[in-house]
Scaffold this motif. Structure first.
Motif, PDB file in Angstrom:
ATOM      1  N   LEU A   1       0.855  -1.181   0.000  1.00 23.31           N
ATOM      2  CA  LEU A   1       0.000   0.000   0.000  1.00 23.31           C
ATOM      3  C   LEU A   1       0.891   1.232   0.000  1.00 23.31           C
ATOM      4  CD1 LEU A   1      -3.016   0.860   0.213  1.00 23.31           C
ATOM      5  CD2 LEU A   1      -2.646   1.060   2.676  1.00 23.31           C
ATOM      6  N   ILE A   2       0.695   2.108  -0.999  1.00 23.17           N
ATOM      7  CA  ILE A   2       1.539   3.303  -1.086  1.00 23.17           C
ATOM      8  C   ILE A   2       0.684   4.565  -1.072  1.00 23.17           C
ATOM      9  CG2 ILE A   2       3.302   2.076  -2.401  1.00 23.17           C
ATOM     10  CD1 ILE A   2       2.396   3.745  -4.846  1.00 23.17           C
ATOM     11  N   LYS A   3       1.310   5.620  -0.576  1.00 22.14           N
ATOM     12  CA  LYS A   3       0.669   6.924  -0.516  1.00 22.14           C
ATOM     13  C   LYS A   3       1.462   7.893  -1.398  1.00 22.14           C
ATOM     14  CE  LYS A   3      -0.624   8.394   3.507  1.00 22.14           C
ATOM     15  NZ  LYS A   3      -0.522   8.953   4.879  1.00 22.14           N
ATOM     16  N   ILE A   4       0.777   8.494  -2.375  1.00 19.42           N
ATOM     17  CA  ILE A   4       1.414   9.442  -3.281  1.00 19.42           C
ATOM     18  C   ILE A   4       1.021  10.847  -2.851  1.00 19.42           C
ATOM     19  CG2 ILE A   4       1.567  10.233  -5.676  1.00 19.42           C
ATOM     20  CD1 ILE A   4       0.788   7.374  -6.511  1.00 19.42           C
ATOM     21  N   LEU A   5       2.006  11.641  -2.445  1.00 17.72           N
ATOM     22  CA  LEU A   5       1.738  13.022  -2.034  1.00 17.72           C
ATOM     23  C   LEU A   5       1.750  13.918  -3.267  1.00 17.72           C
ATOM     24  CD1 LEU A   5       4.001  13.133   1.156  1.00 17.72           C
ATOM     25  CD2 LEU A   5       1.595  12.483   0.948  1.00 17.72           C
ATOM     26  N   VAL A   6       0.711  14.717  -3.389  1.00 16.34           N
ATOM     27  CA  VAL A   6       0.472  15.486  -4.620  1.00 16.34           C
ATOM     28  C   VAL A   6       0.681  16.976  -4.370  1.00 16.34           C
ATOM     29  CG1 VAL A   6      -1.328  16.135  -6.284  1.00 16.34           C
ATOM     30  CG2 VAL A   6      -1.144  13.774  -5.492  1.00 16.34           C
ATOM     31  N   ASP A   7       1.251  17.651  -5.376  1.00 13.07           N
ATOM     32  CA  ASP A   7       1.372  19.113  -5.336  1.00 13.07           C
ATOM     33  C   ASP A   7       0.018  19.710  -5.718  1.00 13.07           C
ATOM     34  OD1 ASP A   7       1.958  21.766  -5.529  1.00 13.07           O
ATOM     35  OD2 ASP A   7       3.465  21.578  -7.115  1.00 13.07           O
ATOM     36  N   ASN A   8      -0.691  20.237  -4.722  1.00  8.51           N
ATOM     37  CA  ASN A   8      -2.038  20.759  -4.988  1.00  8.51           C
ATOM     38  C   ASN A   8      -2.010  22.150  -5.622  1.00  8.51           C
ATOM     39  OD1 ASN A   8      -4.961  20.280  -4.666  1.00  8.51           O
ATOM     40  ND2 ASN A   8      -4.859  22.084  -3.362  1.00  8.51           N
ATOM     41  N   ASN A   9      -0.881  22.844  -5.554  1.00  6.88           N
ATOM     42  CA  ASN A   9      -0.745  24.163  -6.193  1.00  6.88           C
ATOM     43  C   ASN A   9      -0.301  23.995  -7.642  1.00  6.88           C
ATOM     44  OD1 ASN A   9      -1.371  25.634  -3.796  1.00  6.88           O
ATOM     45  ND2 ASN A   9       0.696  25.177  -3.043  1.00  6.88           N
ATOM     46  N   ASN A  10      -1.154  23.332  -8.385  1.00  3.93           N
ATOM     47  CA  ASN A  10      -0.820  22.963  -9.767  1.00  3.93           C
ATOM     48  C   ASN A  10      -2.028  23.264 -10.646  1.00  3.93           C
ATOM     49  OD1 ASN A  10      -0.153  21.729 -12.169  1.00  3.93           O
ATOM     50  ND2 ASN A  10      -0.305  19.640 -11.375  1.00  3.93           N
ATOM     51  N   ASP A  11      -1.959  24.374 -11.359  1.00  2.00           N
ATOM     52  CA  ASP A  11      -3.093  24.810 -12.186  1.00  2.00           C
ATOM     53  C   ASP A  11      -3.331  23.903 -13.395  1.00  2.00           C
ATOM     54  OD1 ASP A  11      -3.520  26.934 -10.507  1.00  2.00           O
ATOM     55  OD2 ASP A  11      -2.286  28.334 -11.677  1.00  2.00           O
TER      56      ASP A  11
END
Length: 272
Positions: A229-239
């Motif tokens: 099980l993996i967790k991918i952290l996402v850059d939310n400041n991405n237009d």
């Protein structure tokens, strides 16, 4: 959920005999035309070619979508320059700018209720016009999603959403390393969703596609063979990141679209 179109709809339409009541006040030269409690149209003829009119349409008084749709259509007919009820022409007049404006409003109403009627048949469920109008603001987004996906058979796009992380399972470590090396990534998921419309709940299958996702980091949450099980952290400041979705009645319909070659199709989705 039974998704077969109900053949009883035509029988229901044919069995309903709409009774249009016409009243005429001789002294005031006022006419009142009504259909049950759904429609009231009254007018006074001012001259040979002109008349003053008012009308009201009450969806909450109709016990079926078909009846409110019927009422909207006959009311639009009254605004055309010829008022006809029970196969009798009551008045003819010259259409005005007000008529044309009101006709346009009724066209929008007819278009809306016709789509509701098509959804009603497709979902094999009778809707209450009163429940639809009462919950319109709360359920309008879900209605437009159902219209786009089930009637138009097209996906929709969402640009404004918040995403911090994505959780995936069943991946090997080589795949994880690929996430870390790419600048951006596209993801496709399949899931079930319950949608409420007309205060009734329906379960659908949905394909989601996330595009232009910038990955900040990848963490292994659980590593107990055969599960990873993996967790991918996402850059939310991405237009550039956006989400496309399509809803289906049957799970088998999702298989064709979830293939990687169909990602281009989901990329073409327009906002609701």
């Amino acid at each position: 959920m039974n998704t077969t179109i109900n053949n009883d709809y035509k029988e229901q339409e044919l069995s309903w005999k709409p009774t249009i009541h016409v009243k005429h006040n001789q002294d005031k030269q006022k006419w009142i035309i009504s259909l049950e409690n759904i429609l009231k149209f009254s007018f006074i003829k001012r001259s040979e070619n002109t008349l003053d009119y008012i009308y009201s349409i009450n969806p909450d008084k109709a016990d079926s979508v078909f009846k409110i749709l019927y009422a909207c259509k006959i009311c639009k007919g009254f605004l055309s320059g010829k008022i006809k009820a029970n196969d009798k022409i009551i008045a003819e007049y010259t259409s005005t700018t007000k008529n044309k404006r009101d006709e346009k409003s009724l066209e929008y109403l007819i278009e809306y209720w016709n789509k509701v009627y098509e959804l009603e048949k497709l979902l094999n469920q009778k809707f209450s016009p009163a429940e639809i109008t009462k919950n319109f603001d709360k359920e309008s987004f879900d209605f437009y999603r159902l219209e786009r996906c089930l009637l138009d058979k097209k996906p929709y796009r969402i640009d404004d959403f918040h995403l911090k992380e994505i959780t995936l399972n069943g991946l090997n470590e080589n795949y994880i390393n690929e996430f870390k090396t790419k600048k951006s990534y596209d993801f496709t998921f399949k899931e079930k969703e319950t949608i409420t419309f007309a205060n009734q709940q329906f379960e659908f299958y949905k394909v989601k596609a996330l595009f232009n996702v910038i990955i900040k980091d990848v963490e292994i949450s659980e590593k107990t063979p055969p599960i990873m099980l993996i967790k991918i952290l996402v850059d939310n400041n991405n237009d550039e990141m956006y989400l496309s979705e399509q809803i289906f009645l049957n799970e088998k319909d999702t298989f064709a679209i979830i293939n990687p070659e169909n990602l281009e199709y989901l990329k073409t989705a327009a906002p609701l």
